[in-house]
Motif scaffolding. Structure first.
Motif, PDB file in Angstrom:
ATOM      1  N   HIS A 113      52.318  23.338  72.715  1.00  0.00           N
ATOM      2  CA  HIS A 113      53.347  24.321  72.417  1.00  0.00           C
ATOM      3  C   HIS A 113      52.720  25.667  72.059  1.00  0.00           C
ATOM      4  CE1 HIS A 113      56.295  26.219  69.617  1.00  0.00           C
ATOM      5  NE2 HIS A 113      57.065  25.976  70.659  1.00  0.00           N
ATOM      6  N   LYS A 114      51.693  25.613  71.222  1.00  0.00           N
ATOM      7  CA  LYS A 114      51.025  26.817  70.756  1.00  0.00           C
ATOM      8  C   LYS A 114      50.405  27.611  71.912  1.00  0.00           C
ATOM      9  CE  LYS A 114      47.556  28.076  67.299  1.00  0.00           C
ATOM     10  NZ  LYS A 114      46.638  27.586  66.275  1.00  0.00           N
ATOM     11  N   THR A 115      49.884  26.878  72.899  1.00  0.00           N
ATOM     12  CA  THR A 115      49.244  27.537  74.039  1.00  0.00           C
ATOM     13  C   THR A 115      50.257  27.883  75.136  1.00  0.00           C
ATOM     14  OG1 THR A 115      48.788  25.350  74.927  1.00  0.00           O
ATOM     15  CG2 THR A 115      47.004  26.412  73.704  1.00  0.00           C
ATOM     16  N   LYS A 116      51.505  27.551  74.904  1.00  0.00           N
ATOM     17  CA  LYS A 116      52.616  27.803  75.823  1.00  0.00           C
ATOM     18  C   LYS A 116      52.534  26.986  77.126  1.00  0.00           C
ATOM     19  CE  LYS A 116      54.040  32.298  74.064  1.00  0.00           C
ATOM     20  NZ  LYS A 116      53.811  31.949  72.718  1.00  0.00           N
ATOM     21  N   LEU A 117      51.690  25.957  77.113  1.00  0.00           N
ATOM     22  CA  LEU A 117      51.638  25.064  78.278  1.00  0.00           C
ATOM     23  C   LEU A 117      52.861  24.155  78.322  1.00  0.00           C
ATOM     24  CD1 LEU A 117      47.882  23.993  78.232  1.00  0.00           C
ATOM     25  CD2 LEU A 117      49.073  24.970  80.214  1.00  0.00           C
TER      26      LEU A 117
END
Ligand code: ATP
Length: 377
Positions: free
Chosen positions: A216-220
């Motif tokens: 989620h943090k890396t927007k993957l």
């Protein structure tokens, strides 16, 4: 034996990668060993087989220049040291023969680039050009070369970084996180099967929320499972708020993972609220509702499985059923009258009733058994 075989062929050989990493971490029983020969990996495999009493069959993968044999209860994989270069549109590199150092350069993470010498002159020496040992000790995932190039060359490494962080409880170095975020769109060149493989490994880790929070943090995550990220956020109208269903979902996944290793129950937990994003409404009288989300969710499960090329078989039906049941506390009257459908589901999953109830956030209630029947009869 490998050492002897390599000496006979007059090639250098090294154990490299996961085996060395896990050995240094004293982690579990190794299932495979990767061996690099500075020369032909296939020839080395054949020689090793010759020297072993049971002469194991050597499986040769000509296209990859690798060979594998089984011995000592392990799969031993042989590869010739190689140098790799990449093109824009593929994660399959152009390969040339190379040195050990070239081979270590092509590895994804410093902790996966550690090599142990099998050569007579320095047998057992650790070859660690990127300070992988230090990273193992400080529990860091870091790339040997420029992270931007590493992730762009083979975007599967983005998921591998997150998967290793989840499995080992390591943190991903800052520069790497930044590079993953910047290269996230390149995930599109990775096959669905590979993506699902990594997702499943994250899902089967001790605390899956760690991996999902990193995705989620890396927007993957938005690129891979947009249905899930759509659950994030809290709306407020006339002072009424609903819970953040994304973070709530991750909590449920962790809860169920404490109780079961069953991959499909964990998938069911991950997807149990996905119908809530498209069904969210605010009513003046009753506040926030997600009416019918369980039915919408079950349909979404089918589409999602199809898109990710997950098998559309009994496992998917099981996940759908679990999603269908996810809305209300399941009414379970008492032990004698527990609905047979629940028993069947639990039986199918090979798990016990507690797991099922954790997943469904069930209240054990004697009040309203009909509520449950509505979904199952
Ligand atoms: P596990 O068996 O737990 O998945 P592993 O490290 O053995 O861990 P493999 O996928 O078997 O993982 O890979 C073996 C080794 O090959 C890795 O340790 C790494 O050095 C290298 N490797 C694998 N995939 C990649 C990749 N996409 N890019 C660069 N190196 C890779």
């Amino acid at each position: 034996v490998i050492s002897l075989a390599a000496e006979e062929l007059d090639v250098e050989s090294y154990v490299i990668g996961g085996f060395v990493r896990d050995h240094l971490l004293q982690r579990g029983d190794p299932k495979d060993i990767d061996v690099v020969a500075v020369g032909s990996g296939i020839e080395l495999a054949k020689k090793v087989s010759e020297l072993l009493p049971h002469k194991p069959k050597v499986q040769v993968f000509k296209n990859y220049g690798t060979a594998m044999l089984r011995a000592f209860d392990m799969e031993i994989e042989f590869v010739g040291a190689r140098k790799e270069s990449y093109s824009e549109d593929s994660r399959n590199p152009i390969v040339e023969n190379g040195t050990l150092q070239d081979d270590q350069n092509r590895r994804d993470f410093t902790i996966n680039a550690l090599a142990l010498s099998l050569n007579k002159n320095n047998f057992g020496e650790l070859l660690d050009p990127f300070n992988g040992l230090k990273d193992l000790k400080s529990q860091i995932i870091r790339t040997p070369l420029d992270p931007d190039v590493t992730y762009s060359d083979d975007p599967l490494r983005m998921l591998r970084a997150i998967r290793f962080a989840a499995q080992l409880g390591f943190r991903i170095e800052k520069e790497s996180l930044k590079a993953i975020r910047e290269n996230k769109d390149r995930i599109k060149i990775i096959s669905k099967e590979r993506i699902v493989d990594e997702l499943n490994k994250i899902m089967l880790s001790e605390k899956p929320s760690v991996g999902f929070a990193l995705l989620h943090k890396t927007k993957l995550l938005k690129l891979i499972l947009p249905e899930l990220t759509a659950l994030e956020g809290i709306d407020e109208i006339e002072g009424q708020r609903h819970k953040d269903n994304f973070w709530h979902t991750l909590e449920v996944v962790d809860n169920i993972s404490e109780n079961t290793d069953d991959l499909w129950l964990r998938w069911a937990a991950l997807l149990h609220d996905i119908g809530k994003a498209p069904t969210k409404k605010f009513h003046k009288k009753i506040g926030w509702t997600f009416h019918g989300h369980e039915f919408v969710g079950a349909k979404m499960v089918y589409k999602l499985f199809k898109r990710l090329r997950l098998p559309l078989n009994e496992k998917m039906k099981f996940v759908q059923k679990m999603v269908l049941m996810s809305s209300r506390p399941i009414a379970i009257v008492d032990d004698n009258t527990t609905d047979s459908a629940v028993r069947r589901l639990v039986f199918d999953a090979g798990d016990n009733i507690e797991d099922l109830m954790t997943l469904c956030e069930a209240d054990i209630t004697t009040k309203n058994p009909k509520r449950f029947d509505r979904y199952h009869n």
